[in-house]
Design an enzyme around this catalytic site. Structure first.
Site, mmCIF file in Angstrom:
data_model
loop_
_atom_site.group_PDB
_atom_site.id
_atom_site.type_symbol
_atom_site.label_atom_id
_atom_site.label_comp_id
_atom_site.label_asym_id
_atom_site.label_seq_id
_atom_site.Cartn_x
_atom_site.Cartn_y
_atom_site.Cartn_z
ATOM 1 N N LYS A 93 38.693 55.321 1.481
ATOM 2 C CA LYS A 93 39.872 56.113 1.866
ATOM 3 C C LYS A 93 40.662 56.513 0.618
ATOM 4 O O LYS A 93 41.008 57.673 0.436
ATOM 5 C CB LYS A 93 40.779 55.285 2.781
ATOM 6 N N ASN A 94 40.931 55.536 -0.246
ATOM 7 C CA ASN A 94 41.821 55.813 -1.375
ATOM 8 C C ASN A 94 41.168 56.681 -2.450
ATOM 9 O O ASN A 94 41.860 57.236 -3.293
ATOM 10 C CB ASN A 94 42.336 54.500 -1.984
ATOM 11 N N ASP A 135 59.290 58.535 -9.452
ATOM 12 C CA ASP A 135 59.846 58.944 -10.750
ATOM 13 C C ASP A 135 58.765 59.078 -11.829
ATOM 14 O O ASP A 135 58.823 59.987 -12.667
ATOM 15 C CB ASP A 135 60.930 57.948 -11.196
ATOM 16 N N LEU A 136 57.760 58.227 -11.805
ATOM 17 C CA LEU A 136 56.707 58.302 -12.835
ATOM 18 C C LEU A 136 55.846 59.552 -12.648
ATOM 19 O O LEU A 136 55.407 60.170 -13.620
ATOM 20 C CB LEU A 136 55.823 57.043 -12.804
ATOM 21 N N ARG A 141 44.096 54.232 10.434
ATOM 22 C CA ARG A 141 44.372 55.044 9.237
ATOM 23 C C ARG A 141 43.355 54.737 8.154
ATOM 24 O O ARG A 141 43.069 55.575 7.311
ATOM 25 C CB ARG A 141 45.756 54.690 8.666
ATOM 26 N N ASP A 159 46.493 45.317 -1.742
ATOM 27 C CA ASP A 159 45.957 45.645 -0.418
ATOM 28 C C ASP A 159 45.190 44.479 0.199
ATOM 29 O O ASP A 159 45.052 44.397 1.421
ATOM 30 C CB ASP A 159 44.991 46.837 -0.522
ATOM 31 N N ILE A 199 53.611 43.847 -6.564
ATOM 32 C CA ILE A 199 53.543 45.321 -6.538
ATOM 33 C C ILE A 199 54.546 45.924 -5.555
ATOM 34 O O ILE A 199 55.319 46.815 -5.907
ATOM 35 C CB ILE A 199 52.110 45.804 -6.182
ATOM 36 N N CYS A 235 58.698 53.557 2.739
ATOM 37 C CA CYS A 235 57.721 53.300 3.781
ATOM 38 C C CYS A 235 57.810 51.835 4.147
ATOM 39 O O CYS A 235 58.660 51.112 3.642
ATOM 40 C CB CYS A 235 56.314 53.686 3.340
ATOM 41 N N ARG A 292 51.643 58.922 3.635
ATOM 42 C CA ARG A 292 52.450 58.716 2.438
ATOM 43 C C ARG A 292 51.799 59.325 1.198
ATOM 44 O O ARG A 292 52.453 59.906 0.347
ATOM 45 C CB ARG A 292 52.674 57.215 2.233
ATOM 46 N N ARG A 305 59.231 53.608 -2.196
ATOM 47 C CA ARG A 305 58.069 54.189 -2.864
ATOM 48 C C ARG A 305 58.568 55.265 -3.821
ATOM 49 O O ARG A 305 58.485 56.455 -3.527
ATOM 50 C CB ARG A 305 57.110 54.793 -1.836
ATOM 51 N N PRO A 306 59.133 54.874 -4.972
ATOM 52 C CA PRO A 306 59.647 55.888 -5.897
ATOM 53 C C PRO A 306 58.514 56.739 -6.471
ATOM 54 O O PRO A 306 57.365 56.285 -6.525
ATOM 55 C CB PRO A 306 60.312 55.049 -7.001
HETATM 56 C C1 UD1 Z 1 49.115 51.248 -4.638
HETATM 57 C C2 UD1 Z 1 48.227 50.273 -5.387
HETATM 58 C C3 UD1 Z 1 46.797 50.734 -5.238
HETATM 59 C C4 UD1 Z 1 46.466 50.826 -3.741
HETATM 60 C C5 UD1 Z 1 47.453 51.750 -3.036
HETATM 61 C C6 UD1 Z 1 47.231 51.802 -1.531
HETATM 62 C C7 UD1 Z 1 48.747 49.067 -7.414
HETATM 63 C C8 UD1 Z 1 49.210 49.117 -8.829
HETATM 64 N N1 UD1 Z 1 48.616 50.233 -6.766
HETATM 65 O O1 UD1 Z 1 48.960 52.537 -5.211
HETATM 66 O O2 UD1 Z 1 45.905 49.843 -5.892
HETATM 67 O O3 UD1 Z 1 45.171 51.258 -3.550
HETATM 68 O O4 UD1 Z 1 48.783 51.288 -3.274
HETATM 69 O O5 UD1 Z 1 47.882 50.789 -0.867
HETATM 70 O O6 UD1 Z 1 48.482 48.004 -6.909
HETATM 71 N N2 UD1 Z 1 56.260 52.936 -8.911
HETATM 72 C C9 UD1 Z 1 57.410 53.382 -9.497
HETATM 73 N N3 UD1 Z 1 57.535 54.721 -9.735
HETATM 74 C C10 UD1 Z 1 56.553 55.619 -9.450
HETATM 75 C C11 UD1 Z 1 55.376 55.139 -8.843
HETATM 76 C C12 UD1 Z 1 55.256 53.788 -8.585
HETATM 77 O O7 UD1 Z 1 58.334 52.603 -9.781
HETATM 78 O O8 UD1 Z 1 56.724 56.818 -9.712
HETATM 79 C C13 UD1 Z 1 56.116 51.480 -8.600
HETATM 80 C C14 UD1 Z 1 56.305 51.172 -7.110
HETATM 81 O O9 UD1 Z 1 57.636 50.911 -6.799
HETATM 82 C C15 UD1 Z 1 55.456 49.938 -6.925
HETATM 83 C C16 UD1 Z 1 54.298 50.227 -7.832
HETATM 84 O O10 UD1 Z 1 54.766 51.098 -8.859
HETATM 85 O O11 UD1 Z 1 56.098 48.780 -7.379
HETATM 86 C C17 UD1 Z 1 53.201 50.881 -6.984
HETATM 87 O O12 UD1 Z 1 52.266 51.364 -7.770
HETATM 88 P P1 UD1 Z 1 51.410 52.686 -7.481
HETATM 89 O O13 UD1 Z 1 50.118 52.360 -8.122
HETATM 90 O O14 UD1 Z 1 52.148 53.883 -7.890
HETATM 91 O O15 UD1 Z 1 51.272 52.753 -5.916
HETATM 92 P P2 UD1 Z 1 50.203 53.545 -5.160
HETATM 93 O O16 UD1 Z 1 49.767 54.746 -5.898
HETATM 94 O O17 UD1 Z 1 50.706 53.661 -3.778
#
Ligand code: UD1
Length: 423
Positions: free
Chosen positions: A28-29, A130-131, A403, A311, A333, A122, A98, A127-128
């Site tokens: 899926k991912n 900003d990056l 999902r 996950d 995370i 969510c 999402r 779920r920021p």
């Molecule tokens: C995350 C998981 C990924 C998993 C997916 C589905 C991690 C690092 N990532 O990916 O392995 O397959 O969920 O459930 O385990 N963050 C910021 N700013 C941003 C983006 C992220 O602060 O712009 C922080 C979030 O608050 C959180 C972390 O980074 O603490 C999440 O990491 P990210 O890898 O971005 O999340 P997903 O892409 O959803």
């Protein structure tokens, strides 16, 4: 297609062991960012091994809204992006999934502009993005944000150096996608190393870019004139594989999982082995034997790949509910990733939470109960726990589990479990 508000009922009669072999579904991912990437070249894309999932349906609805043809037949998916006419994603479609924020980088690269509603929070917490936005700005995008809309524009994207302070999977994917519309080389430092990044990079290499370093923390990308038609096979789903492994560990049995790379879940297998499972790995398969009398493990600390995947945290927790001793988890995370815990307590589990830490004291037996699925992996964890419980567990779910899992009930039944899905 099923309506968005239908309710799923998963009935699990526990106490059976899992015996036999099954093949791991497509990821899926990995599929979702590749579906977004399919708009980049304005041509036709054929994908195979795509799982049939609600999140994939949501991505297809976004592609159709944009003007693409998008059809799935079994596990084969066909997208024709020649008719793309829109560069905005309406709020209703954004909210269905999402990870739809992944369309931001792809549409910016293809159209020079994208409008979408911010993804917001969510169930797992804030779920920021900003990056993601900082990476796009570094590539030359101008971004206006208010509460209801994000508007990104760029007359010309320029290759640049992007330094990610945290290896965000989504931000790395958006940066790669946007960089496909940039002139010159883009260098991403601090990139996420998840296998899904390498899968996206493989797809982009087949269509639109030369990429080096995907799978490491430093990725270099230079776009070339896109190839119009691309065929690509979606790699297997490591989290689905981990789910089946945890299920067999928790209720016992002798399970062979085929068609995936066990090395991608070695952090999970390490703890299952430490808990007492007998595991043999092959290049593309594994065999796991468990007599269901596990011993406690920990601390299990979630971390970016190759660390323990967030996950898989609820799934391993569910497998350890009856393990002898005290297991410890630390979630680093997501802030709200223990939503399954109050439901697991209804089965008779003994879990205490303290901020980001969870302590599981193994109980001798779990009793079936009525539960409500809280999120995708938390819901799957309830099935794993239900398989190890005595009696019947019914999980009421407004669509979280489907999902991410394709034919979860059917696959578990083929292994001897008593699991039925009704809607
Ligand atoms: C995350 C998981 C990924 C998993 C997916 C589905 C991690 C690092 N990532 O990916 O392995 O397959 O969920 O459930 O385990 N963050 C910021 N700013 C941003 C983006 C992220 O602060 O712009 C922080 C979030 O608050 C959180 C972390 O980074 O603490 C999440 O990491 P990210 O890898 O971005 O999340 P997903 O892409 O959803």
């Amino acid at each position: 297609m099923r309506g968005a508000i239908s309710m799923d009922f998963w009935t699990v009669r526990g106490g059976k062991r899992l015996y036999g072999a099954c093949r791991v579904q497509g990821s899926k991912n990995a599929s979702l960012p590749i579906l977004a990437a399919s708009v980049l070249a304005g041509g036709e894309t054929e994908l195979t091994n795509v799982p049939r999932l609600r999140d994939i349906d949501a991505a297809l609805r976004i592609l159709r809204h944009l003007g693409c043809r998008a059809e799935q037949e079994g596990n084969r998916l066909y997208i024709d992006a020649r008719g793309l006419v829109h560069s905005s994603v309406p709020e209703s479609l954004m909210h269905e999934m999402r990870s739809s924020v992944i369309f931001m980088g792809a549409l910016l690269a293809r159209c020079g502009e994208v409008r979408l509603s911010p993804p917001g929070g969510c169930r797992l917490g804030k779920r920021p993005i900003d990056l993601h936005l900082a990476a796009l700005r570094k590539l030359g995008a101008r971004i206006e944000e208010d509460v209801s809309e994000l508007h990104c524009r760029a007359q010309r994207l320029r290759g640049t150096e992007i330094i990610l302070p945290f290896p965000s999977v989504g931000a790395t994917e958006n940066a790669l996608l946007a960089a496909c519309g940039a002139r010159g080389e883009t260098l991403i430092r601090g990139a996420a190393r998840e296998p899904e990044i390498a899968a996206l990079a493989d797809f982009l290499c087949a269509m639109v870019a030369e990429i080096r370093g995907a799978g490491s923390d430093t990725i270099r990308l230079t776009a070339f004139r896109p190839k119009k038609d691309v065929c690509f096979r979606i790699p297997p789903d490591r989290i689905a594989a981990a789910s089946f492994a945890c299920a067999a560990a928790g209720c016992g049995g002798d399970l062979t999982l085929n068609g995936f790379e066990p090395g991608q879940i070695s952090a999970v297998l390490h703890f299952l082995n430490a808990a007492g499972c007998d595991i043999i790995t092959f290049t593309h398969a594994l065999r796991l034997r468990s007599d269901a009398r596990l011993t406690a493990v920990g601390p299990v600390v979630t971390a970016p790949y190759p660390g323990f995947p967030t996950d898989a945290q609820p799934l391993l927790m569910a497998a350890l509910l009856r393990a002898e001793g005290e297991s410890l988890f630390r979630e680093t995370i997501f802030e709200n990733r223990y939503r399954q815990v109050p439901e697991l307590l209804r089965l008779g589990a003994d879990i205490s939470l303290d901020g980001r830490e969870a302590t599981i004291r193994g109980v001798e037996r779990l009793r079936g109960s009525a539960l409500t699925a809280t999120d995708l992996r938390g819901g799957a964890a309830m099935i794993v726990a239900g398989l190890a419980a005595q009696g019947e567990t019914v999980i009421c779910d407004d669509g979280h589990i489907t999902r991410g899992y394709e034919h979860f009930d059917r696959c578990l039944r083929s292994l001897g479990a008593d699991v039925y899905l009704e809607y």
